[in-house]
Design an enzyme around this catalytic site. Structure first.
Site, mmCIF file in Angstrom:
data_model
loop_
_atom_site.group_PDB
_atom_site.id
_atom_site.type_symbol
_atom_site.label_atom_id
_atom_site.label_comp_id
_atom_site.label_asym_id
_atom_site.label_seq_id
_atom_site.Cartn_x
_atom_site.Cartn_y
_atom_site.Cartn_z
ATOM 1 N N HIS A 19 -75.568 28.854 82.353
ATOM 2 C CA HIS A 19 -76.641 29.310 83.256
ATOM 3 C C HIS A 19 -77.915 28.497 83.017
ATOM 4 C CE1 HIS A 19 -74.499 33.418 83.187
ATOM 5 N NE2 HIS A 19 -74.333 32.927 84.399
ATOM 6 N N LYS A 43 -68.963 44.567 87.897
ATOM 7 C CA LYS A 43 -68.745 43.660 86.771
ATOM 8 C C LYS A 43 -68.815 44.382 85.432
ATOM 9 C CE LYS A 43 -69.932 39.216 88.716
ATOM 10 N NZ LYS A 43 -70.630 37.961 88.495
ATOM 11 N N ARG A 94 -67.844 25.979 88.154
ATOM 12 C CA ARG A 94 -67.129 25.541 86.954
ATOM 13 C C ARG A 94 -65.756 24.990 87.308
ATOM 14 N NH1 ARG A 94 -68.416 31.220 84.736
ATOM 15 N NH2 ARG A 94 -66.845 31.495 86.309
ATOM 16 N N SER A 132 -69.784 34.388 81.405
ATOM 17 C CA SER A 132 -70.317 35.584 80.742
ATOM 18 C C SER A 132 -69.209 36.563 80.384
ATOM 19 C CB SER A 132 -71.342 36.273 81.639
ATOM 20 O OG SER A 132 -72.472 35.469 81.803
#
Length: 170
Positions: A19, A43, A94, A132
């Site tokens: 990030h 999440k 990514r 994360s």
């Protein structure tokens, strides 16, 4: 000429070195970069909205970028971008799986406001595997997360894991 404003949205649960890389690079593309810390109950966040906001604010301050601010939001991304006067949404990629999801989101956002562009930044090769979700999983199973987050974030994640308890045999 009006200044360009970009939004880099995310839950940042927790904020990773990946990030931070996107923030650093995204800040070069616009006059003002707003990091939008959003809610996303699906999440299953490890940290509260306030904790994530504070974490991101500290990490941004540590980057020393004077054109970056942190704003919390709980709204449709396009509506948030409109309220901030943004013309750009910055997203980090990514892998191919990220692209498929982000491409669909960019298309939907374009349907909602054709004047807001989405810009994709590829993650630095050394940071591509960092997510994360994986950082939290590694920490929960007693693994070392120092290669993926700052020292301060590592301490916060480890403290949270100590509160909620580790999993598995480590």
């Amino acid at each position: 000429m009006s200044k360009s404003i970009g939004i880099y949205p995310g839950t940042f649960d927790p904020i990773t070195l990946g990030h931070a890389d996107i923030i650093r690079r995204g800040a070069k593309l616009v006059d003002e970069l707003i990091i939008g810390v959003t809610t996303n109950p699906s999440k299953n966040p490890m940290f509260s909205n306030e904790e994530r906001f504070s974490m991101v604010e500290r990490e941004v301050e540590n980057l020393g970028l004077d054109n970056v601010t942190v704003v919390g939001f709980n709204a449709l991304l396009v509506k948030f971008a409109q309220r901030q006067g943004a013309s750009v949404i910055i997203r980090g990629l990514r892998a191919v799986a990220d692209f498929e999801y982000e491409y669909q989101m960019a298309g939907m956002n374009q349907q909602l406001d054709k004047d807001i562009e989405t810009v994709f930044l590829m993650a630095d090769v050394s940071l591509q595997p960092i997510a994360s979700k994986l950082v939290k999983e590694i920490a929960l199973y007693g693994g070392d997360i120092t290669p993926f987050v700052s020292k301060e974030v590592c301490e916060e994640v480890v403290a949270r894991v100590d509160e909620i308890g580790r999993k598995g045999d480590y």
